[in-house]
Design a protein around this motif. Structure first.
Motif, PDB file in Angstrom:
ATOM      1  N   ALA A 167      46.490  39.152  44.457  1.00 36.64           N
ATOM      2  CA  ALA A 167      47.617  39.575  43.631  1.00 36.64           C
ATOM      3  C   ALA A 167      48.923  39.512  44.418  1.00 36.64           C
ATOM      4  N   ASP A 168      48.898  39.918  45.688  1.00 33.34           N
ATOM      5  CA  ASP A 168      50.102  39.835  46.526  1.00 33.34           C
ATOM      6  C   ASP A 168      50.505  38.377  46.765  1.00 33.34           C
ATOM      7  N   ASP A 226      52.417  37.335  43.806  1.00 34.93           N
ATOM      8  CA  ASP A 226      53.748  37.960  43.821  1.00 34.93           C
ATOM      9  C   ASP A 226      54.690  37.189  44.749  1.00 34.93           C
ATOM     10  N   LYS A 241      52.734  40.658  34.623  1.00 34.88           N
ATOM     11  CA  LYS A 241      51.696  41.522  35.184  1.00 34.88           C
ATOM     12  C   LYS A 241      50.331  41.220  34.554  1.00 34.88           C
ATOM     13  N   THR A 242      50.302  41.103  33.227  1.00 34.66           N
ATOM     14  CA  THR A 242      49.036  40.791  32.557  1.00 34.66           C
ATOM     15  C   THR A 242      48.538  39.413  32.969  1.00 34.66           C
ATOM     16  N   TRP A 243      49.466  38.463  33.040  1.00 36.96           N
ATOM     17  CA  TRP A 243      49.089  37.106  33.458  1.00 36.96           C
ATOM     18  C   TRP A 243      48.540  37.104  34.876  1.00 36.96           C
ATOM     19  N   ARG A 244      49.212  37.827  35.790  1.00 36.85           N
ATOM     20  CA  ARG A 244      48.762  37.876  37.193  1.00 36.85           C
ATOM     21  C   ARG A 244      47.405  38.543  37.319  1.00 36.85           C
ATOM     22  N   ASP A 245      47.205  39.663  36.601  1.00 40.03           N
ATOM     23  CA  ASP A 245      45.930  40.370  36.696  1.00 40.03           C
ATOM     24  C   ASP A 245      44.791  39.506  36.176  1.00 40.03           C
ATOM     25  N   SER A 246      45.032  38.781  35.084  1.00 38.48           N
ATOM     26  CA  SER A 246      43.972  37.916  34.548  1.00 38.48           C
ATOM     27  C   SER A 246      43.702  36.751  35.488  1.00 38.48           C
ATOM     28  N   SER A 300      44.184  36.852  38.766  1.00 37.90           N
ATOM     29  CA  SER A 300      43.577  37.386  39.996  1.00 37.90           C
ATOM     30  C   SER A 300      42.090  37.552  39.837  1.00 37.90           C
ATOM     31  N   ASP A 301      41.638  37.808  38.619  1.00 40.13           N
ATOM     32  CA  ASP A 301      40.216  37.991  38.380  1.00 40.13           C
ATOM     33  C   ASP A 301      39.605  36.671  37.922  1.00 40.13           C
ATOM     34  N   THR A 317      37.295  35.602  34.595  1.00 36.98           N
ATOM     35  CA  THR A 317      37.865  34.781  33.541  1.00 36.98           C
ATOM     36  C   THR A 317      37.325  33.367  33.539  1.00 36.98           C
TER      37      THR A 317
END
Length: 525
Positions: A315-316, A319, A334-339, A341-342, A346
């Motif tokens: 995630a960093d 960023d 934020k939602t795009w990054r979290d999805s 990152s996982d 996904t």
């Protein structure tokens, strides 16, 4: 006299009441070791044995009334025996529970006159045996029944075999740090390191010397055999036991060390190989931390190598790319990054692929590949040149198609298998009203054109070109007469890759009457 009697009566009454109260107190007071009071060593001149099966007393020695109340309740005998023996040693309940639950044998002692009582518990098949005997200190002996002795000897023999067949090196050292016991694996290792003679006498050769301030725990140690070859072990040492002995165990680690060395060499090889890749590569472990990256990643993203070496989280990492405008700006970052990152979740069914168009005009193809152990491999490819080339090619095609649409001649091009690649508007307009358009294959076009023209051998010849795409043939021209329109001049041309190009134009030199007779084909080299 009567007055004296009157005085004595209350005194006697109080004395009698006091005696009765004292008797009641003594009767109700706890009678600790009551079963053992008044007994001497002769009572246990022979060991007393109790055999239990699933908590039920199935057999016992004679004369056990001082341990179990009579008549003996075979269902409650286990608890009754614990209650009777707890006065000798307070650890009896715990030892009995461990024997019943895990089969852990025990040996407890307690005072009995000038001698001591020994309580032995062990598992014998599906039965539990409890033996109670005296340890006569004057004779230095302990009386025990033969069946319990055999069971103990059998267990000791089994433990010895387990120790000697174990690949783990096991030993015990005294407070002087001398090896006073070892198993066969330790002896074999001593012979390999110090020679066969060193494995004969006691104390044995010390394979793993310990510093004076060492404590219990695990360490990796190595030693050399007589050939000078190093061998690695994971050594576990314990704190001193009740006899003052420290126990050690060493697990061979040669295979593990070789595997770690191979893995380290493999990673170094991969690192060197990745250094020359034009694509940026980043590998994140199961915890989401960066473990490996190549120079191309720094060149493409502008990220500092020192920062990447600090093993940032995935995630960093995203960023940092966002701060340098190296990724597209979605509506909900934020939602795009979290999805993203996982990736493992996904893209659990395959590889994650996304194209990033950056504000600078560059285009990255991002590929995320989840690994089986939870790690994630991220690859960034700069496809800007490919995108520009594709756009240029598409523009050229559009321009060429526009030019073809402005021509009066009808043009249709087919693949070697007969699939139509393109056709301009004139190719359909020259045949009938052109509203139907042309079919998608050459065979379909031939069928369509035959319905609008007089019989001609050229249609069969065109079909032969499809059936024999590898045959050599020269361009030719021919005239085709339409049933409801002017005659058309057709030119058949060979194109690279087995493609066929057909060009139609009105043949003004042919009258409608002449167009009904097939014209003679003119072959050209």
């Amino acid at each position: 006299m009567p007055s004296a009697i009157m005085i004595l009566i209350p005194v006697l009454g109080g004395l009698i009441a006091g005696i009765m109260a004292l008797s009641a107190v003594l009767w109700l007071a706890p009678r600790k070791c009551e079963a053992w009071q008044g007994l001497d060593a002769d009572v246990l001149s022979e060991p007393r044995q109790f055999q239990f099966r699933h908590g039920y007393l199935v057999n016992h020695s004679g004369n056990v009334g001082f341990l179990l109340p009579f008549p003996i309740d075979h269902l409650k005998a286990w608890d009754s025996l614990i209650e009777a023996l707890s006065d000798i040693n307070e650890n009896v309940p715990t030892a009995f529970d461990a024997l019943r639950d895990t089969g852990l044998p025990f040996k407890l002692e307690g005072p009995f006159g000038r001698d001591r009582v020994v309580i032995i518990g062990l598992r014998d098949g599906e039965d539990l045996r409890i033996t109670i005997a005296t340890a006569e200190e004057r004779q230095g002996s302990v009386r025990i029944d033969l069946s319990s002795l055999k069971a103990m000897e059998s267990e000791i023999s089994m433990l010895a075999r387990v120790g000697d067949t174990s690949p783990t090196l096991s030993w015990a050292v005294n407070d002087a740090r001398q090896v006073v016991w070892s198993n066969a694996a330790y002896l074999e290792r001593v012979a390999q390191c110090a020679g066969p003679d060193a494995a004969q006498g006691w104390p044995l050769h010390v394979l793993f010397p310990e510093p004076d301030d060492s404590g219990p725990g695990k360490t990796r140690r190595k030693n050399r055999d007589r050939a000078g070859i190093e061998h690695w072990f994971e050594v576990t040492t314990s704190a001193p036991d009740t006899d003052g002995l420290r126990h050690g165990h060493a697990i061979p680690l040669d295979t593990v060390i070789k595997a770690e060395d191979s893995r380290r060499t493999f990673i170094q090889t991969l690192t060197k190989s990745f250094a020359f890749l034009p694509s940026g590569l980043a590998i994140f472990d199961r915890n989401g931390q960066l473990t490996l990256f190549n120079p191309a990643l720094m060149d493409m993203t502008g990220l500092d190598g020192a920062w990447l070496s600090r093993r940032p989280l995935l995630a960093d990492f995203f960023d940092a790319l966002r701060d340098r405008q190296k990724l597209p700006e979605p509506r909900d970052y934020k939602t795009w990054r979290d999805s993203l990152s996982d990736i493992e979740r996904t893209a659990g069914r395959g590889v994650y692929i996304e194209t990033w168009t950056l504000p600078s005009g560059a285009t990255f193809r991002v590929t995320g590949r989840p690994q089986g152990d939870g790690a994630v491999t991220l690859m960034l490819e700069d496809i800007s040149a490919d995108v520009i080339a594709d756009r240029t090619h598409r523009a050229d095609q559009d321009m060429m198609m526009a030019v073809l649409e402005d021509l009066d001649d009808g043009i249709a091009i087919f693949e070697a298998d007969g699939t139509r690649i393109l056709a301009n508007a004139a190719a359909a307009a020259l045949w009938g009203d052109g509203s139907a358009g042309l079919p998608a294959t050459l065979d379909g076009c031939i069928t369509y054109w035959k319905t609008l023209s007089h019989p001609h051998s050229i249609w069969g010849e065109l079909r032969d070109l499809i059936r024999s795409p590898d045959a050599d043939w020269a361009d030719w021209d021919d005239t085709i007469g339409q049933t409801k329109g002017p005659a058309l001049r057709l030119r058949v041309s060979a194109r690279p890759g087995g493609r066929i190009a057909l060009t139609f134009r009105p043949d003004v030199a042919v009258t409608p009457a002449q167009s009904e007779v097939p014209a003679k084909r003119i072959a050209s080299a």
